[in-house]
Design a protein around this motif. Sequence first.
Motif, PDB file in Angstrom:
ATOM      1  N   ASP A   1       0.849  -1.191   0.000  1.00  0.00           N
ATOM      2  CA  ASP A   1       0.000   0.000   0.000  1.00  0.00           C
ATOM      3  C   ASP A   1       0.891   1.251   0.000  1.00  0.00           C
ATOM      4  OD1 ASP A   1      -1.872   1.970   0.401  1.00  0.00           O
ATOM      5  OD2 ASP A   1      -2.600   1.217   2.325  1.00  0.00           O
ATOM      6  N   LEU A   2       1.421   1.577  -1.187  1.00  0.00           N
ATOM      7  CA  LEU A   2       2.324   2.731  -1.270  1.00  0.00           C
ATOM      8  C   LEU A   2       1.575   4.037  -1.047  1.00  0.00           C
ATOM      9  CD1 LEU A   2       4.588   1.723  -4.304  1.00  0.00           C
ATOM     10  CD2 LEU A   2       4.967   1.325  -1.873  1.00  0.00           C
ATOM     11  N   ILE A   3       0.289   4.040  -1.382  1.00  0.00           N
ATOM     12  CA  ILE A   3      -0.514   5.243  -1.129  1.00  0.00           C
ATOM     13  C   ILE A   3      -0.559   5.507   0.377  1.00  0.00           C
ATOM     14  CG2 ILE A   3      -2.854   6.200  -1.253  1.00  0.00           C
ATOM     15  CD1 ILE A   3      -3.185   4.651  -3.908  1.00  0.00           C
TER      16      ILE A   3
ATOM     17  N   ALA B   1       1.612   4.711   2.551  1.00  0.00           N
ATOM     18  CA  ALA B   1       2.903   5.207   3.036  1.00  0.00           C
ATOM     19  C   ALA B   1       3.123   6.656   2.616  1.00  0.00           C
ATOM     20  CB  ALA B   1       4.035   4.335   2.493  1.00  0.00           C
TER      21      ALA B   1
END
Lengths: 393, 481
Positions: free
Chosen positions: B201-203, B205
Motif C-alpha cells: 500500500d504505497l498510497i 505510506a
Amino acid sequence: MSLDRNETATVERLRPADARTCADILRRAGEARQTVRVRGGGTKEYLGDPRPTDLVLETTSLGGIVEHVPADLTVTVGAGTRFRELEDALARAGQMLALDPPHADAATIGGIVAANSSGFRRARYGGVRDLLIGTRCALVDGTVASAGGRVVKNVAGYDVNKLLIGSFGTLAVITECTFKVTPLPVATAGLRARFRRAADAYAAADLVARTPARPAALAIDGRARDAWELVVLAEGEPAAVDRAIAIAADAASARGRAERGDVTAALTALRELPASADGVLVRASLPPAAQTAFAEAAMRLEGFMRLVSDAASGIVRVEVRGDDDVLVAAADSLLADARVCGGSARVERRPDRLRARVEAWGDGDVPGLFLMRRLKDAFDPNGILEPGRSVVS
Amino acid sequence: MTATERTLRAGIRGRPLIDGLVRLLGPSKVIGEHPEDLLIYEYDGAVDTATPDAVVLPDDTADVAALARFCHEHGVPIVPRGAGTGLSGGAIPVEGGVVVSFARMSRILEMDVANRRAVVQPGLINLHLSTAAAPHNLHFVPDPSSQKACTLGGNVAENSGGPHTLAYGVTTNHVTGLEIVLSDGTIVRLGGKAEDGEGYDLIGAFVGSEGTLGLVTEITVKLTPLPEDKRTILAAFPTMDQASASVSAIIASGLVPAAIELMDQLATQAVEAAVGAGYPLDAGGILLCEVDGLRDGLDELASRIEAICRENGATTLRRAQTVLEREKLWAGRKGAFAAMGRLAPAYYVQDGVIPRTRLPDVLRTVSEVSKRHGLRIANVFHAGDGNLHPLVLFSDMRELERVHEAGLEILTACVEAGGSLTGEHGVGMEKNCYMPLQFRAEDLALMRRVKTAFDPADLANPGKIFPTPSRCREFQLHATR
C-alpha cells in the motif's frame, strides 16, 4: 496445498513467545540465509505462490490482549490472538473490532492484517487500513520496531502500518497490533432482495450507497445468470436502522422482490466463500460502478459457479469450476477484465496442480512494482521472508 | 517569524540555478530573477522561515518531472508547497533549494459521480472540491479549519484531519489513487478508483509523508454522500474539567458523534470578539458536538448528548435551530486560530494527541505550563479524538525560546500519557528534533527504510520529519541534561 519441504520432519517449526525472541530467530535465519514462512492460524496458506521454506515461524504464542481501555475505544493485542478470542473479549465490554474477515473462527489478528482480510462491514466501518493504528514488528536484522501508536489520530512520521497491511509477511513479522474499536450497535436489521439480472442488483445497491444510510453490509450474491441476491445489513441506532432498511427496500422493490429478516447466516456464508471455494477463486478490487460489467462478463464464463461482491467497496470474488482448461481460461479472463474495468485482481485459490499454469497475479504488472521491490530490499535485503507469497517477492 | 538556523546543501544556487530553470521551463514558470520576489515564499503557517533559492510554478506533471530530474542532476533539494497554511514548517526550504508551488495545478480533472470519486490536481483548494461535489449530494470528508485556503496536495502531504474526521476518517482514509513524481523525476501512478490494489500500500505510506517521499501531481479521492441532516449542540460549562469529563462520558456511552470540539475561556473570548458566534463569555469551557446522518433518531441522539452534558454540570445547552445558527457555531470554531490575533500578535500552536481518557489531567498540565512560563495558552481542539491544540500566545520574537520550551513540555506530557507529537499538523521542521520522545531509534530506522526506498538521494523536502544532527544538537543536549 503441498509445500513438500515444509511437510517433512526436517523443517524447523519455531514458536517464539515474544517479539524479542521472534527478532532473534529472524536475525539468525538471515545470517544463515534460511527462508522463513510466517504462520498464524494457517487459514490462508493458499494465497500467492508460496515456495517451500527452511523455517516456519508460528505466531500463535504471541497471543493475548495487551491493553484494552474501553473508554479510549482502543485495544492492543498480540498478533497470534485468534480473531474470535478478541471479538469475545471486546463484546464483554460492549465493543467490537468492526472487521468480519473470512476464516473468522480460526484466523489470527496478525494473519488478518498481513493478508488485508476484509469483510462486508468495511462498507460502514472501514477495512484493516482504516482501523489499525499501531503495530509492533520483528525485522530480519534482529530489531523490534513499532509503527504508529495507541491514539486514534497520529501523523508523527510515516504510517508504516499501511505497508505491513497486505504485505503477507514479506517485510517483517507483525507481533502486536493496536486497533480502533467501536461500540456494539444498539440495533441491527437486515433485508434480502432477489433479482433476475445482475444489473438490477447492482443498481439497487448503488441507490443505497448513494444515500447517507451507511449500511453495514451491501453484499451481492450471484449464483446463475438469472439468480442474483442483494443482502443488506444495517447497524446503529434503532430509528436510523429502520430507515436504512426502508431505503434499501425502496431501492430494491422497483426491480426485484425484497424481504426483511435476519441476514447473519446469509452474510456468514458469503463471507466464507474463500474457505469453501473449489476450483478457481479470483478476487478483484474494482471502481464501484464497474462491478456490473465485470459481473455480467463473469456470469457468462464457462464453469461460472458463484459471484460474491462487497458492492459498497467494489470487492468481487468469482468462483469457477470445471476442467483445467476451463479454469485457466476463466482465471485469465477475470484478471484481464478487472484491469479493463480500472481495477486489479489476483487468483486467490486454485488447485495445486494448476499452480504452474495459473499465476496468482497473471503477468504481475502492478503499478509501482519497482518501488515496492525497493521497499522489500530495504526491509529484507536477502529475501528470506515468505518467498513467492506476494506479487513483490 | 524567525529566520532559522540551517545547513544549506551543496548543488547549484543563485544565478546558475535560476538560469538553468528558466532554460528548462521558460521564464513564466520561474521566480527568482529578482530575489525580493522570493520573500513571500519564505514562510508558511508556522513560525520558522527560510528563503528558497528559486520558486517554480509548474503547469503539469511533465513540468514537475522535468524539474525533479534537473534538481536530481544538480543535487538541489525540492520542496512542495500548496497554499502555505501548514503548521509545522512543511513548505519551508530549510536546506535551501527549489520550492514548487502548485498554484497553477488546481483543477478538478474529473468528477466521477457514478464511482463516488474525484480526480484532482494538488493545488485544488479543499473547500472547492466539496462545493463542486455538493450538487451531486457528495462531499470530501476531511475539513481542516483552513479548508477555504488549504489544498488537496497539502492535505495529502500532511494527512490532514478536521473536526468531522472523528466519525469519518482523515485524508488517508479517503485517497484511492495518486500520481507522484519521485525526486529523480520518475512518474509513478499508484492505485486508481478501486479501494485495494495488489502489492504494498504505497498510497498509505505516501499520504502524510510531508513531501519527503516525492511530489504528488494528481489525487483520486473518495466522495461521501452528504448527511441528510445534522444536530449541532453547544454546551457551556463552568470549568474545562467538566467539559472534558463530558467528552469522555459521551465517548464511553457508545455514541459516535460526527464531531466533538472543545474550547476554553481564553479562546472563546477571542472568537467572540472576532466572529460573534454567540458563545457564552462567562463559561470556563465550551463544547461543540454534532451528530449527523439520516434524520431519523437524530433528535434523540442530541437529547442523550445534552443529558450527559447536563449530568456533567453544563450550565447552558443550545441546539442550533437553523442552518444559519449551525454555520455560526462552526464559523466560531473554524475561525478560532485566526481570531487569536485579538489576544496577541503571534501564537505557537501544538498538535499533540492523547488517549481520550487522559483529557482532564493533560489539560491541567497545559494550564500549569502556562502559569510556570507566564505565557497565556488558549485551547481549542478536537476533543473527540484527543487531538489537543494549545495555542501559546506571545508578542515578541524574543519570547520564542520560552514559547518553544512551553510547547515541548506540553508535547512531552502528551507522549508520556501514551499519545503522539502530532495528530494532523505534521512533524515538519518544527518537531523533527522531538521525534525521539515518541519513537525509539529502531522505530525511526524503520521509517528511514521507507525514505531510502523512495528518495535515496534525500532531495525530497530534506530536513523534515527525521532529527537532523545540525539542528537537533541543541535539543539533544537539552534532553540529556
